[in-house]
Write a protein that holds these residues in place. Structure first.
Motif, mmCIF file in Angstrom:
data_model
loop_
_atom_site.group_PDB
_atom_site.id
_atom_site.type_symbol
_atom_site.label_atom_id
_atom_site.label_comp_id
_atom_site.label_asym_id
_atom_site.label_seq_id
_atom_site.Cartn_x
_atom_site.Cartn_y
_atom_site.Cartn_z
ATOM 1 N N ASN A 109 0.761 -1.096 -0.111
ATOM 2 C CA ASN A 109 -0.043 0.046 -0.074
ATOM 3 C C ASN A 109 0.738 1.141 0.101
ATOM 4 O O ASN A 109 1.635 1.597 0.940
ATOM 5 N N LYS A 110 0.777 2.097 -0.964
ATOM 6 C CA LYS A 110 1.737 3.158 -1.119
ATOM 7 C C LYS A 110 1.002 4.478 -1.011
ATOM 8 O O LYS A 110 1.275 5.537 -0.865
ATOM 9 N N ASN A 111 -0.386 4.296 -0.913
ATOM 10 C CA ASN A 111 -1.165 5.275 -0.548
ATOM 11 C C ASN A 111 -1.131 5.729 1.109
ATOM 12 O O ASN A 111 -1.021 7.233 1.217
ATOM 13 N N ILE A 112 -1.000 4.939 1.968
ATOM 14 C CA ILE A 112 -0.970 5.427 3.438
ATOM 15 C C ILE A 112 0.275 5.986 3.803
ATOM 16 O O ILE A 112 1.058 5.412 3.533
ATOM 17 N N PRO A 113 0.217 7.035 4.603
ATOM 18 C CA PRO A 113 1.638 7.513 5.210
ATOM 19 C C PRO A 113 2.148 6.792 6.121
ATOM 20 O O PRO A 113 1.267 6.077 6.900
ATOM 21 N N ARG A 114 3.393 6.475 5.828
ATOM 22 C CA ARG A 114 3.967 5.758 6.830
ATOM 23 C C ARG A 114 4.589 6.389 8.188
ATOM 24 O O ARG A 114 5.504 7.543 7.878
ATOM 25 N N VAL A 115 4.159 6.270 9.245
ATOM 26 C CA VAL A 115 4.758 6.708 10.472
ATOM 27 C C VAL A 115 5.087 6.147 11.666
ATOM 28 O O VAL A 115 4.440 5.075 11.898
ATOM 29 N N LYS A 116 5.971 6.514 12.208
ATOM 30 C CA LYS A 116 6.652 5.836 13.360
ATOM 31 C C LYS A 116 6.910 6.882 14.511
ATOM 32 O O LYS A 116 7.523 7.858 14.332
ATOM 33 N N LEU A 117 6.291 6.834 15.615
ATOM 34 C CA LEU A 117 6.449 7.760 16.839
ATOM 35 C C LEU A 117 7.848 7.753 17.462
ATOM 36 O O LEU A 117 8.356 6.588 17.673
ATOM 37 N N THR A 118 8.354 8.775 17.809
ATOM 38 C CA THR A 118 9.610 8.844 18.464
ATOM 39 C C THR A 118 9.058 8.891 19.953
ATOM 40 O O THR A 118 7.899 9.054 20.482
ATOM 41 N N GLN A 119 10.280 8.668 20.968
ATOM 42 C CA GLN A 119 9.575 8.627 22.263
ATOM 43 C C GLN A 119 9.216 9.878 22.964
ATOM 44 O O GLN A 119 8.387 9.645 23.540
ATOM 45 N N GLY A 268 -3.250 -24.435 32.205
ATOM 46 C CA GLY A 268 -4.345 -24.554 33.325
ATOM 47 C C GLY A 268 -4.537 -23.070 33.230
ATOM 48 O O GLY A 268 -5.555 -22.855 34.482
ATOM 49 N N VAL A 269 -4.512 -22.307 32.286
ATOM 50 C CA VAL A 269 -5.146 -20.978 32.231
ATOM 51 C C VAL A 269 -5.721 -20.751 30.730
ATOM 52 O O VAL A 269 -5.034 -20.656 29.896
ATOM 53 N N GLY A 270 -6.914 -20.417 30.648
ATOM 54 C CA GLY A 270 -7.719 -20.143 29.373
ATOM 55 C C GLY A 270 -7.312 -18.581 29.314
ATOM 56 O O GLY A 270 -6.610 -17.901 29.808
ATOM 57 N N PRO A 271 -7.721 -18.088 28.067
ATOM 58 C CA PRO A 271 -7.664 -16.588 27.539
ATOM 59 C C PRO A 271 -8.039 -15.579 28.651
ATOM 60 O O PRO A 271 -9.064 -15.714 29.037
ATOM 61 N N HIS A 272 -7.256 -14.565 28.973
ATOM 62 C CA HIS A 272 -7.695 -13.687 29.781
ATOM 63 C C HIS A 272 -8.752 -12.912 29.223
ATOM 64 O O HIS A 272 -9.797 -12.320 30.012
ATOM 65 N N ALA A 273 -8.797 -12.810 27.823
ATOM 66 C CA ALA A 273 -9.856 -12.061 27.276
ATOM 67 C C ALA A 273 -9.940 -12.495 25.703
ATOM 68 O O ALA A 273 -8.944 -13.407 25.297
ATOM 69 N N ILE A 274 -11.109 -12.392 25.046
ATOM 70 C CA ILE A 274 -11.438 -12.583 23.590
ATOM 71 C C ILE A 274 -11.872 -11.477 22.958
ATOM 72 O O ILE A 274 -12.932 -10.853 23.587
ATOM 73 N N SER A 275 -11.394 -11.110 21.929
ATOM 74 C CA SER A 275 -11.917 -10.028 21.142
ATOM 75 C C SER A 275 -12.810 -10.549 19.846
ATOM 76 O O SER A 275 -12.195 -11.688 19.211
ATOM 77 N N VAL A 276 -13.785 -9.656 19.446
ATOM 78 C CA VAL A 276 -14.569 -10.420 18.310
ATOM 79 C C VAL A 276 -14.695 -9.182 17.225
ATOM 80 O O VAL A 276 -15.785 -8.854 17.124
ATOM 81 N N PRO A 277 -13.720 -8.590 16.760
ATOM 82 C CA PRO A 277 -13.766 -7.618 15.777
ATOM 83 C C PRO A 277 -14.392 -7.924 14.542
ATOM 84 O O PRO A 277 -14.298 -9.246 14.061
ATOM 85 N N ARG A 278 -15.222 -7.317 13.631
ATOM 86 C CA ARG A 278 -15.828 -7.569 12.596
ATOM 87 C C ARG A 278 -14.921 -6.757 11.462
ATOM 88 O O ARG A 278 -14.572 -5.623 11.787
ATOM 89 N N ILE A 279 -14.409 -7.223 10.191
ATOM 90 C CA ILE A 279 -13.750 -6.546 9.350
ATOM 91 C C ILE A 279 -14.487 -5.064 8.984
ATOM 92 O O ILE A 279 -15.775 -5.027 8.775
ATOM 93 N N LYS A 280 -13.782 -4.059 8.873
ATOM 94 C CA LYS A 280 -14.301 -2.562 8.422
ATOM 95 C C LYS A 280 -13.442 -2.052 7.378
ATOM 96 O O LYS A 280 -12.279 -2.412 7.085
ATOM 97 N N LYS A 281 -13.986 -1.056 6.733
ATOM 98 C CA LYS A 281 -13.457 -0.419 5.785
ATOM 99 C C LYS A 281 -12.187 0.533 6.172
ATOM 100 O O LYS A 281 -12.112 0.979 7.607
ATOM 101 N N ALA A 282 -11.424 0.354 5.484
ATOM 102 C CA ALA A 282 -10.076 1.040 5.722
ATOM 103 C C ALA A 282 -9.292 1.651 4.280
ATOM 104 O O ALA A 282 -10.019 1.601 3.389
ATOM 105 N N ASP A 283 -8.281 2.052 4.417
ATOM 106 C CA ASP A 283 -7.447 3.064 3.486
ATOM 107 C C ASP A 283 -7.840 2.383 1.864
ATOM 108 O O ASP A 283 -8.507 3.036 0.972
ATOM 109 N N ASP A 284 -7.427 1.070 1.718
ATOM 110 C CA ASP A 284 -7.626 0.478 0.517
ATOM 111 C C ASP A 284 -8.192 -0.753 0.658
ATOM 112 O O ASP A 284 -8.126 -1.734 -0.324
ATOM 113 N N ILE A 285 -9.101 -0.750 1.889
ATOM 114 C CA ILE A 285 -9.673 -2.228 1.957
ATOM 115 C C ILE A 285 -11.273 -1.951 1.878
ATOM 116 O O ILE A 285 -11.838 -1.079 2.525
#
Length: 472
Positions: A109-119, A268-285
Motif C-alpha cells: 500500500n503506497k497510499n497510506i503515509p508511514r509514520v513511526k512515533l519518536t519517544q 491451566g489458564v484459558g485466555p484472559h480476554a477474547i476480542s470479536v472484531p468484524r472487518i471494517k473499511k480502511a484506506d484501500d480495504i
C-alpha cells in the motif's frame, strides 16, 4: 488428530475436528433433547466444549435461542456484574513488512503515509490519553524488524509508564504486536506488560495462507503457536481474537474455543480476554470484497455463545462497532470496551487531516470518552478504570481461580468505584459528574463486606481531597 494438549497448531486447532463439530452442530441444531442437555450443563456456569457451544450457535428454535440469550446475560452478571472496563489503543508505528490483504498497513500500500512515533511523540500521546482519563492502553505496531524492533517496543513501554501528567498515569500497558520468540516475550514480561494480545485473524489454515501471502505472518504454525511461547515466557494473561468476515463464522467460532481449550489443557489458564472484531473499511480495504460478513443478529449470538462457553474470560468490543451495536452486546457478555479511540499513528495529540490518515480501520463509535462514560452510567453500568489485579499479581491462574469462583466482585467492585471517582474528579464534564455522583451510592451499597465498605467510603473522601490510586 485433535489433541488439545499438543503444542502443534494443526493438532490443537484440528481442521478435521472443526469440520466434525460443524457437522455435529448442524445435525443437532433442532434437536430439543440435545439442546436441553447442553443448556442444563451451561446453567452450571462452568463452560461448554466447542462442540456443545457450536450446537447452541446453530440452534434455530426461537424459544431456545431466547434461553441462550437470557443465560448469557445471567452468566455475564454473575461473573462480571455491571462493570465495564475502559481502555484505548495507542498506535506506535504503521510500518509493516507483511502482505495481509485485509489490512491497509500491508507493505504494497503506497497510499497510506508511514509514520513511526519518536519517544517524545509517545510521551505527548500518553499525556493526551491521560488528559482524557485513560489508565489502561493497548499499544499497537506493524511487524517490521527494522523500524519496529523489540527494543523500540520496550523503550515505548518504559516511556509510557514513566509519564505522570497532572493526576494521570497509565497503569496497565497491554501489547498487541506480531508473534515473536520466547526470548522476546520474556523481555515484554520483564517490562511489566499487562496482557499480550494477538488476533489469529482466521483459524482456517488454507484461508490464512491466502490472506497472508507474503511476510513473516504467512507462517500459520508460528503465528498460531504464539500464545504458547508467550505463556512459556511467563506472560500468563493472553488475549485471543479472530477477524470475523474473513472465513465462515461457524468455523472461526469452534476453532477459537478450541484454542481456549488448548491453553487451559496445557497451561491451566484459558485466555484472559477474547476480542470479536468484524472487518471494517480502511484506506484501500473494501470489506465487501470478503464474502463471509455477519449481520448484527448473528454477531450478538456469537457473543452470547462465547460468554456461555467460557464464562471466565473477558470479552472486548472496540469502537469498530457502532454505539447501538455495542449497547446490545454489553449485556450479552462484553466486559471491556474502548472509548475515544484513534486508530491512526499519533492520533491523540495531533490528529492528521483526513487525506493524510494513517488509521488502520474506520471507527464507527466516534464519541469522546466522556460521552461514553456518561452513556454507560445512564444504561446502568459502572465504568471502571481499574488495573489493580495486574498490579497486585492477580494474573493468570490466580486471577482465573478468583474469577471462576465468582469472587472477583470483592476486588473489582470497590476498585471500579474508586477509579470512577478519580475520573469524575479529574476529567468528567459537569453533566457526566452529576450522573456519576448519583450512581456511586447505589454501587457502594453492593459491597457486602463491612470493612471494605467502610474503607471505600474513606478512600472516596481522600480522592475528593486530592489523593489518588487506591486499590484492593
Amino acid at each position: 488428530m485433535y489433541n488439545p494438549k499438543s503444542r502443534n497448531a494443526e493438532e490443537f486447532i484440528s481442521h478435521s475436528e472443526v469440520l466434525a463439530s460443524l457437522k455435529y452442530a448442524d445435525e443437532n441444531k433442532d434437536n430439543i433433547k440435545v439442546i436441553d442437555e447442553i443448556l442444563a450443563k451451561a446453567r452450571l456456569k462452568k463452560g461448554l466444549s466447542h462442540r456443545e457451544a457450536a450446537v447452541l450457535l446453530d440452534c434455530t428454535i426461537p424459544e431456545k435461542v431466547d434461553e441462550i440469550f437470557e443465560l448469557a446475560r445471567e452468566i455475564k452478571n454473575d461473573y462480571y456484574g455491571n462493570r465495564i472496563v475502559l481502555f484505548a489503543p495507542l498506535y506506535l508505528s504503521n510500518y509493516c513488512v507483511n502482505g495481509c490483504v485485509y489490512c491497509p498497513y500491508h507493505y504494497v500500500n503506497k497510499n497510506i503515509p508511514r509514520v513511526k512515533l519518536t519517544q517524545e511523540q509517545i510521551r505527548r500521546e500518553t499525556e493526551a490519553l491521560q488528559d482524557m482519563g485513560h489508565k489502561r492502553i493497548a499499544i499497537e505496531a506493524g511487524e517490521d524488524p527494522v523500524n519496529n524492533p523489540i527494543e523500540y517496543i520496550l523503550d515505548s513501554i518504559k516511556t509510557i509508564y514513566s509519564v505522570k501528567h497532572k493526576n494521570g498515569s497509565i497503569r496497565r500497558v497491554n501489547v498487541n504486536i506480531a508473534a515473536t520468540t520466547v526470548e522476546n516475550y520474556k523481555k515484554l514480561h520483564e517490562a511489566g506488560i499487562g496482557t499480550y494480545i494477538l488476533f489469529q485473524e482466521t483459524y482456517n489454515k488454507e484461508t490464512y495462507e491466502k490472506l497472508h501471502p507474503t511476510g513473516p505472518k504467512h507462517n500459520y504454525k508460528y503465528h498460531t503457536e504464539a500464545m504458547d511461547r508467550a505463556m512459556e515466557a511467563g506472560i500468563d494473561d493472553v488475549s485471543l481474537g479472530v477477524l470475523f468476515g474473513l472465513e465462515l463464522y461457524r468455523y472461526e467460532f469452534s476453532a477459537l474455543l478450541m484454542h481456549a481449550e488448548h491453553l487451559e489443557a496445557v497451561f491451566g489458564v484459558g485466555p484472559h480476554a477474547i476480542s470479536v472484531p468484524r472487518i471494517k473499511k480502511a484506506d484501500d480495504i473494501d470489506p465487501n470484497a470478503f464474502d463471509n460478513g455477519i449481520n448484527d443478529d448473528v454477531f450478538a449470538k456469537i457473543v452470547a455463545c462465547i460468554r456461555i462457553a467460557v464464562p471466565y474470560t473477558g470479552m472486548i468490543i472496540s469502537t469498530r462497532e457502532s454505539a447501538e451495536c455495542r449497547k446490545r452486546l454489553l449485556s450479552l457478555g462484553v466486559s471491556q470496551i474502548s472509548g475515544g479511540s484513534k486508530t491512526s499513528v499519533g492520533g491523540y495529540f495531533n490528529p492528521a487531516p483526513e487525506d493524510e490518515n494513517s488509521a488502520q480501520f474506520d471507527v464507527s463509535d466516534r464519541r469522546p470518552l466522556d460521552d461514553v462514560i456518561r452513556w454507560l452510567m445512564e444504561l446502568g453500568y459502572l465504568p471502571s478504570f481499574c488495573t489493580s489485579c495486574y498490579r497486585q499479581g492477580r494474573t493468570g491462574d490466580r486471577f482465573m481461580e478468583i474469577c471462576k469462583s465468582q469472587q472477583i466482585h470483592n476486588f473489582c467492585q470497590p476498585n471500579a468505584i474508586m477509579t470512577l471517582k478519580e475520573y469524575l474528579e479529574d476529567y468528567a464534564s459537569d453533566a457526566t459528574r452529576a450522573v456519576g455522583e448519583s450512581l456511586l451510592p447505589a454501587e457502594i451499597e453492593k459491597i457486602k463486606d463491612d470493612v471494605i465498605h467502610a474503607k471505600v467510603i474513606e478512600n472516596l473522601a481522600k480522592i475528593h481531597n486530592g489523593e489518588r490510586d487506591f486499590k484492593f
